[in-house]
Design a protein around this motif. Structure first.
Motif, PDB file in Angstrom:
ATOM      1  N   THR A 249       0.675  -1.223   0.139  1.00  0.00           N
ATOM      2  CA  THR A 249       0.216  -0.114  -0.053  1.00  0.00           C
ATOM      3  C   THR A 249       0.802   1.147   0.008  1.00  0.00           C
ATOM      4  OG1 THR A 249      -1.851  -1.101   1.025  1.00  0.00           O
ATOM      5  CG2 THR A 249      -1.705   1.307   1.358  1.00  0.00           C
ATOM      6  N   PRO A 250       1.850   1.463   0.830  1.00  0.00           N
ATOM      7  CA  PRO A 250       2.432   2.772   1.102  1.00  0.00           C
ATOM      8  C   PRO A 250       3.532   3.101  -0.036  1.00  0.00           C
ATOM      9  CG  PRO A 250       3.174   1.415   2.688  1.00  0.00           C
ATOM     10  CD  PRO A 250       2.205   0.585   1.902  1.00  0.00           C
ATOM     11  N   SER A 251       3.691   4.519  -0.285  1.00  0.00           N
ATOM     12  CA  SER A 251       4.878   4.841  -1.040  1.00  0.00           C
ATOM     13  C   SER A 251       5.775   5.548  -0.276  1.00  0.00           C
ATOM     14  CB  SER A 251       4.309   5.774  -2.174  1.00  0.00           C
ATOM     15  OG  SER A 251       3.856   6.920  -1.633  1.00  0.00           O
ATOM     16  N   HIS A 252       5.624   5.672   1.003  1.00  0.00           N
ATOM     17  CA  HIS A 252       6.399   6.411   1.869  1.00  0.00           C
ATOM     18  C   HIS A 252       6.175   5.925   3.282  1.00  0.00           C
ATOM     19  CE1 HIS A 252       7.738   9.551   4.650  1.00  0.00           C
ATOM     20  NE2 HIS A 252       8.734   9.784   3.899  1.00  0.00           N
ATOM     21  N   VAL A 253       7.275   5.533   3.957  1.00  0.00           N
ATOM     22  CA  VAL A 253       7.347   5.102   5.519  1.00  0.00           C
ATOM     23  C   VAL A 253       8.103   6.046   6.182  1.00  0.00           C
ATOM     24  CG1 VAL A 253       6.322   2.885   4.914  1.00  0.00           C
ATOM     25  CG2 VAL A 253       8.690   3.300   4.952  1.00  0.00           C
ATOM     26  N   ARG A 254       7.991   5.951   7.694  1.00  0.00           N
ATOM     27  CA  ARG A 254       8.956   6.383   8.501  1.00  0.00           C
ATOM     28  C   ARG A 254       9.613   5.295   9.318  1.00  0.00           C
ATOM     29  NH1 ARG A 254       7.843  12.010  12.048  1.00  0.00           N
ATOM     30  NH2 ARG A 254       8.150  12.903   9.793  1.00  0.00           N
ATOM     31  N   VAL A 255      10.517   5.417   9.554  1.00  0.00           N
ATOM     32  CA  VAL A 255      11.305   3.989  10.616  1.00  0.00           C
ATOM     33  C   VAL A 255      12.337   4.695  10.960  1.00  0.00           C
ATOM     34  CG1 VAL A 255      12.200   1.735  10.228  1.00  0.00           C
ATOM     35  CG2 VAL A 255      10.829   2.751   8.200  1.00  0.00           C
ATOM     36  N   ALA A 256      12.267   3.988  12.497  1.00  0.00           N
ATOM     37  CA  ALA A 256      13.310   4.332  13.414  1.00  0.00           C
ATOM     38  C   ALA A 256      14.343   2.945  13.423  1.00  0.00           C
ATOM     39  CB  ALA A 256      12.634   4.544  14.785  1.00  0.00           C
ATOM     40  N   THR A 257      15.652   3.254  13.456  1.00  0.00           N
ATOM     41  CA  THR A 257      16.373   2.120  13.127  1.00  0.00           C
ATOM     42  C   THR A 257      17.877   2.621  13.214  1.00  0.00           C
ATOM     43  OG1 THR A 257      17.260   0.514  11.561  1.00  0.00           O
ATOM     44  CG2 THR A 257      16.708   2.647  10.609  1.00  0.00           C
ATOM     45  N   LYS A 258      18.785   1.696  13.587  1.00  0.00           N
ATOM     46  CA  LYS A 258      20.452   2.082  13.761  1.00  0.00           C
ATOM     47  C   LYS A 258      20.920   1.528  12.336  1.00  0.00           C
ATOM     48  CE  LYS A 258      20.924  -0.954  17.012  1.00  0.00           C
ATOM     49  NZ  LYS A 258      21.761  -1.672  18.225  1.00  0.00           N
ATOM     50  N   TYR A 259      19.925   1.104  11.349  1.00  0.00           N
ATOM     51  CA  TYR A 259      20.435   0.613  10.196  1.00  0.00           C
ATOM     52  C   TYR A 259      19.769   1.293   9.045  1.00  0.00           C
ATOM     53  CZ  TYR A 259      21.958  -3.378  12.989  1.00  0.00           C
ATOM     54  OH  TYR A 259      22.553  -4.011  14.139  1.00  0.00           O
TER      55      TYR A 259
END
Length: 222
Positions: A115-125
């Motif tokens: 579904t999404p074209s953009h996501v926000r992700v918290a990560t060390k990578y």
């Protein structure tokens, strides 16, 4: 001809504890203080002449080896893939430090990769995360955190996280569930490419450690 000194960079924590028996089988014994987290010392001699070890953060072990400050190191393939240092040679899967790099979200969060074209992700990578999402046609905005990633969704920082998962207990206790596995992780023996070619002792140590790895965990790194 005298041995040229070699430094082995070891990561703190669980990987270090799993690596010590393997090193002992290779004839490399270290002081008990190396595994003592209360010790402030960071550099230690070993039972092998000309070899010392340093205790560093897991991400930093790769950097010490890549820039030649250490000839050898033990590094997860997650770190190798994230930094993609051309100076690192990873000849041996040690079969320790097994876990997975996973995408996780709150249990009630409806998320569909189609579904999404953009996501926000918290990560060390961020590099691995962006590449994984890009391969699925999704642009990932990565917020770099070095710890407490499980707090990010609850605090409104990011609805998704990408982090290492072993048992999944920490995720569950923070109301998160795994949605996908980006990478299966084990720890590798890495060498600085120049040191491997110019210092015979580095190559000798690689062979000694390889001989100490059980056959099931001794698959060559690609």
């Amino acid at each position: 001809m005298p041995l040229r000194p070699v430094t082995l960079a070891l990561p703190k924590g669980r990987i270090l504890n799993e690596a010590l028996p393997l090193l002992a089988r290779a004839g490399i014994n270290v002081p008990h203080a190396l595994a003592d987290e209360s010790s402030r010392a960071l550099r230690f001699p070993t039972s092998r002449p000309g070899l010392d070890v340093i205790r560093v953060r897991s991400f930093d072990a790769a950097t010490f080896v890549a820039f030649g400050a250490a000839g050898l190191g033990i590094v997860g393939n997650d770190v190798i893939a994230e930094f993609d240092y051309s100076e690192l040679y990873a000849p041996l899967d040690l079969g320790i430090g097994r876990c997975r790099l996973s995408l996780a979200a709150p249990a009630g969060h409806a998320f569909d990769l189609a579904t999404p074209s953009h996501v926000r992700v918290a990560t060390k990578y961020p590099a691995l995360t962006k590449a994984w999402f890009a391969a699925r046609g999704i642009q990932a905005e990565c917020i770099k955190l070095n710890g407490a990633l499980e707090l990010a969704p609850a605090m409104g920082l990011a609805p998704l996280i990408v982090d290492l998962v072993s048992t999944g207990r920490t995720l569950a206790e923070n109301g998160l569930v795994e949605r996908a596995v980006l990478l299966d992780v084990t720890s590798r023996l890495v060498a600085n490419r120049v040191a491997m070619k110019t210092n015979p002792e580095v190559a000798h140590l690689v062979r000694a450690i390889a001989a100490a790895v059980p056959a099931a965990g001794a698959a060559r790194a690609a």
